[in-house]
Design a protein around this motif. Structure first.
Motif, PDB file in Angstrom:
ATOM      1  N   MET A  17      29.384  38.792  37.813  1.00 32.34           N
ATOM      2  CA  MET A  17      30.371  38.684  36.740  1.00 32.34           C
ATOM      3  C   MET A  17      31.771  38.368  37.272  1.00 32.34           C
ATOM      4  SD  MET A  17      28.549  38.828  34.130  1.00 32.34           S
ATOM      5  CE  MET A  17      29.633  39.013  32.724  1.00 32.34           C
ATOM      6  N   LYS A  18      32.028  38.761  38.536  1.00 31.00           N
ATOM      7  CA  LYS A  18      33.342  38.449  39.129  1.00 31.00           C
ATOM      8  C   LYS A  18      33.453  36.980  39.510  1.00 31.00           C
ATOM      9  CE  LYS A  18      33.690  43.074  41.014  1.00 31.00           C
ATOM     10  NZ  LYS A  18      33.020  43.774  42.131  1.00 31.00           N
ATOM     11  N   GLN A  19      32.297  36.300  39.605  1.00 31.48           N
ATOM     12  CA  GLN A  19      32.299  34.909  40.087  1.00 31.48           C
ATOM     13  C   GLN A  19      32.206  33.877  38.973  1.00 31.48           C
ATOM     14  OE1 GLN A  19      29.617  34.199  43.529  1.00 31.48           O
ATOM     15  NE2 GLN A  19      29.235  36.391  43.474  1.00 31.48           N
ATOM     16  N   VAL A  20      32.101  34.336  37.728  1.00 34.88           N
ATOM     17  CA  VAL A  20      31.922  33.384  36.629  1.00 34.88           C
ATOM     18  C   VAL A  20      33.091  33.475  35.649  1.00 34.88           C
ATOM     19  CG1 VAL A  20      29.410  33.426  36.810  1.00 34.88           C
ATOM     20  CG2 VAL A  20      30.561  35.020  35.243  1.00 34.88           C
ATOM     21  N   THR A  21      33.239  32.433  34.844  1.00 34.82           N
ATOM     22  CA  THR A  21      34.295  32.402  33.835  1.00 34.82           C
ATOM     23  C   THR A  21      33.671  32.541  32.461  1.00 34.82           C
ATOM     24  OG1 THR A  21      35.520  30.919  35.278  1.00 34.82           O
ATOM     25  CG2 THR A  21      36.285  31.089  33.000  1.00 34.82           C
ATOM     26  N   LEU A  22      34.001  33.628  31.789  1.00 33.36           N
ATOM     27  CA  LEU A  22      33.383  33.919  30.493  1.00 33.36           C
ATOM     28  C   LEU A  22      34.043  33.132  29.369  1.00 33.36           C
ATOM     29  CD1 LEU A  22      32.901  37.799  30.562  1.00 33.36           C
ATOM     30  CD2 LEU A  22      31.165  36.024  30.923  1.00 33.36           C
ATOM     31  N   GLU A  23      33.246  32.807  28.377  1.00 32.63           N
ATOM     32  CA  GLU A  23      33.743  32.196  27.147  1.00 32.63           C
ATOM     33  C   GLU A  23      32.880  32.687  25.993  1.00 32.63           C
ATOM     34  OE1 GLU A  23      32.756  28.031  28.352  1.00 32.63           O
ATOM     35  OE2 GLU A  23      31.475  28.053  26.568  1.00 32.63           O
ATOM     36  N   GLN A  24      33.376  32.466  24.784  1.00 30.30           N
ATOM     37  CA  GLN A  24      32.553  32.749  23.611  1.00 30.30           C
ATOM     38  C   GLN A  24      32.135  31.424  22.980  1.00 30.30           C
ATOM     39  OE1 GLN A  24      33.467  36.150  21.105  1.00 30.30           O
ATOM     40  NE2 GLN A  24      35.448  36.268  22.135  1.00 30.30           N
ATOM     41  N   ARG A  25      30.953  31.445  22.364  1.00 25.62           N
ATOM     42  CA  ARG A  25      30.428  30.282  21.646  1.00 25.62           C
ATOM     43  C   ARG A  25      29.735  30.769  20.393  1.00 25.62           C
ATOM     44  NH1 ARG A  25      27.378  26.328  25.994  1.00 25.62           N
ATOM     45  NH2 ARG A  25      29.220  26.098  27.314  1.00 25.62           N
TER      46      ARG A  25
ATOM     47  N   SER B 248      16.164  31.014  11.401  1.00 23.81           N
ATOM     48  CA  SER B 248      17.306  30.736  12.274  1.00 23.81           C
ATOM     49  C   SER B 248      18.438  31.703  11.983  1.00 23.81           C
ATOM     50  CB  SER B 248      17.791  29.299  12.089  1.00 23.81           C
ATOM     51  OG  SER B 248      18.402  29.138  10.826  1.00 23.81           O
ATOM     52  N   MET B 249      19.336  31.779  12.935  1.00 26.19           N
ATOM     53  CA  MET B 249      20.568  32.537  12.717  1.00 26.19           C
ATOM     54  C   MET B 249      21.697  31.898  13.493  1.00 26.19           C
ATOM     55  SD  MET B 249      19.498  36.118  14.371  1.00 26.19           S
ATOM     56  CE  MET B 249      18.452  36.291  15.758  1.00 26.19           C
ATOM     57  N   VAL B 250      22.904  32.430  13.274  1.00 22.37           N
ATOM     58  CA  VAL B 250      24.094  31.947  13.963  1.00 22.37           C
ATOM     59  C   VAL B 250      24.669  33.128  14.726  1.00 22.37           C
ATOM     60  CG1 VAL B 250      26.439  31.053  13.673  1.00 22.37           C
ATOM     61  CG2 VAL B 250      24.573  30.182  12.228  1.00 22.37           C
ATOM     62  N   VAL B 251      24.865  32.928  16.027  1.00 16.46           N
ATOM     63  CA  VAL B 251      25.223  34.057  16.889  1.00 16.46           C
ATOM     64  C   VAL B 251      26.517  33.773  17.650  1.00 16.46           C
ATOM     65  CG1 VAL B 251      24.293  35.726  18.529  1.00 16.46           C
ATOM     66  CG2 VAL B 251      22.729  34.228  17.299  1.00 16.46           C
ATOM     67  N   PRO B 252      27.463  34.704  17.653  1.00 15.40           N
ATOM     68  CA  PRO B 252      28.631  34.587  18.519  1.00 15.40           C
ATOM     69  C   PRO B 252      28.338  35.212  19.880  1.00 15.40           C
ATOM     70  CG  PRO B 252      28.960  36.389  16.946  1.00 15.40           C
ATOM     71  CD  PRO B 252      27.537  35.925  16.800  1.00 15.40           C
ATOM     72  N   TRP B 253      28.028  34.354  20.848  1.00 13.00           N
ATOM     73  CA  TRP B 253      27.699  34.832  22.199  1.00 13.00           C
ATOM     74  C   TRP B 253      28.943  34.942  23.065  1.00 13.00           C
ATOM     75  CZ3 TRP B 253      23.037  36.524  21.912  1.00 13.00           C
ATOM     76  CH2 TRP B 253      21.939  35.771  21.484  1.00 13.00           C
ATOM     77  N   THR B 254      28.863  35.786  24.063  1.00  8.67           N
ATOM     78  CA  THR B 254      29.781  35.739  25.201  1.00  8.67           C
ATOM     79  C   THR B 254      28.916  35.465  26.423  1.00  8.67           C
ATOM     80  OG1 THR B 254      31.121  37.450  24.172  1.00  8.67           O
ATOM     81  CG2 THR B 254      31.558  36.989  26.483  1.00  8.67           C
ATOM     82  N   GLY B 255      29.412  34.642  27.322  1.00  7.78           N
ATOM     83  CA  GLY B 255      28.641  34.346  28.517  1.00  7.78           C
ATOM     84  C   GLY B 255      29.297  33.233  29.307  1.00  7.78           C
ATOM     85  N   PHE B 256      28.488  32.502  30.077  1.00 12.10           N
ATOM     86  CA  PHE B 256      29.032  31.435  30.922  1.00 12.10           C
ATOM     87  C   PHE B 256      27.962  30.355  31.059  1.00 12.10           C
ATOM     88  CE2 PHE B 256      27.067  34.725  33.480  1.00 12.10           C
ATOM     89  CZ  PHE B 256      26.246  34.015  34.348  1.00 12.10           C
ATOM     90  N   PRO B 257      28.389  29.109  31.287  1.00 14.56           N
ATOM     91  CA  PRO B 257      27.403  28.041  31.431  1.00 14.56           C
ATOM     92  C   PRO B 257      26.456  28.315  32.602  1.00 14.56           C
ATOM     93  CG  PRO B 257      29.603  27.123  31.117  1.00 14.56           C
ATOM     94  CD  PRO B 257      29.776  28.603  31.329  1.00 14.56           C
ATOM     95  N   LEU B 258      25.166  28.054  32.377  1.00 12.89           N
ATOM     96  CA  LEU B 258      24.168  28.233  33.439  1.00 12.89           C
ATOM     97  C   LEU B 258      24.550  27.439  34.690  1.00 12.89           C
ATOM     98  CD1 LEU B 258      21.370  29.064  34.570  1.00 12.89           C
ATOM     99  CD2 LEU B 258      20.350  27.279  33.148  1.00 12.89           C
TER     100      LEU B 258
END
Ligand SMILES: Nc1nc2c(c(=O)[nH]1)N[C@H]1C(S)=C(S)[C@@H](COP(=O)(O)O)O[C@H]1N2
Ligand SMILES: [Mo]
Length: 310
Positions: A113-121, A132-142
């Motif tokens: 987690m210290k090495q990645v840049t988080l964003e929301q999508r 289907s659903m719509v989800v507000p994720w937090t994470g980082f590009p693979l």
């Protein structure tokens, strides 16, 4: 997030809060005002919302629905596994990276987690079961994790694996599901893994990821049917051979490697033309690549002989 715009000297906190706390709060409020935040979502810290994914064209599915309507077969075949999934132990958690890499490694999630840049999508999620659903994720590009893993040039695929521990996941106990090939496995081509849509999820609704959604880290590939979005990942292996995924091993006539969303190609047992949007009470037409073709259609342009849609 409810931001009240007042001049600093009017803020009552100024009277009661130590100066450094006040300063940090002002910085936080400025960041909160600058980035578009989800209405009604509490944020522990200011993770920016990626402007490309700030509107999924449909309302965000309620957190209540999303945490109580899950596919996570490690905990059973019901959609209501959230309380059973509480037995998932997520601390400590590490990711093993192996296969065709410069150097195999085991990464503690806190170090990762210290090495990645988080964003929301905010993105659409389309299950092969036609909901289907719509989800507000937090994470980082693979792609950030691939860069950390340093695959060799001969890596063609990325194989991802979920934990296998019958002590915390009753579905993995012998005899619970006869012949399920645990652990859950999924795979992507390297080009898919590097695509900006392929996302490693560590949070939802501005909070840490609930166990039922695949804590502490799961994949989300919004242009593919939901089963590709493997939960609670413990291992990433870079391979030359195409991995065989969990559902593909169980039913290759029904679940393939590619699993790209396509309303015109039916599942052998039901139509994929439309989907039930959870919470809304509506059925809507399903979109090719779940509406994300502008990001991914090019990946498949020379693959017309592959079964891209199952
Ligand atoms: N390890 C694991 N990952 C999994 C599954 C699963 O059973 N086990 N189900 C998949 C399916 S079919 C879907 S639709 C999504 C559901 O994710 P959600 O519960 O967060 O909506 O997770 C996918 N990832
Ligand atoms: Mo699914």
């Amino acid at each position: 997030m409810h931001v009240i715009h007042r001049r600093a000297w009017e803020l009552p906190e100024h009277l009661v809060t130590a100066e450094h706390v006040f300063f940090n709060r002002r910085k936080f409020m400025a960041a909160a005002a600058a980035s578009a935040f989800l209405p009604g979502v509490a944020h522990a810290n200011a993770v920016p919302l990626n402007p490309k994914f700030q509107d999924a064209g449909r309302p965000v599915t309620s957190e209540e629905t999303n945490t109580n309507y899950n596919n996570f077969y490690e905990f059973g075949s019901s959609k209501r596994i959230s309380s059973i999934a509480e037995s998932l132990v997520t601390k400590p958690w590490s990711l093993t990276i192996d296969g065709e890499v410069e150097a195999p490694q085991t990464l503690d999630i806190d170090d990762l987690m210290k090495q990645v840049t988080l964003e929301q999508r905010i993105v659409r999620h389309r299950c092969v079961e036609a909901w289907s659903m719509v989800v507000p994720w937090t994470g980082f590009p693979l792609s950030q994790l691939v860069a950390i893993a340093r695959p060799k040039a001969d890596a063609k695929y990325l194989r991802l694996e979920t934990f296998n521990n019958p002590d915390m996941a009753p579905g993995q106990k012998p005899g619970f599901f006869s012949s399920y090939p645990w652990p859950y496995v999924e795979g992507l081509t390297m080009a898919e893994a590097m695509n900006e849509l392929a996302f490693m999820v560590t949070g939802a609704y501005g909070k840490d990821l609930p166990k039922s959604m695949g804590a502490p880290i799961r994949l989300h590939t919004p242009w593919k049917y939901g089963f590709k979005s493997i939960k609670s990942v413990v291992r990433l292996s870079f391979t030359r051979e195409r991995p065989v995924s969990f559902w593909e091993q169980l039913g290759p006539q029904e679940y393939g490697f590619w699993a790209n969303v396509n309303p015109d190609v039916s599942h052998p047992r039901w139509s994929q033309a439309s989907e039930e949007v959870l919470d809304s009470g509506e059925r809507v037409p399903t979109l090719l690549f779940n509406g994300y073709g502008e990001f991914v259609a090019d990946l498949y342009k020379d693959m017309q002989n592959e079964p891209l849609w199952m």
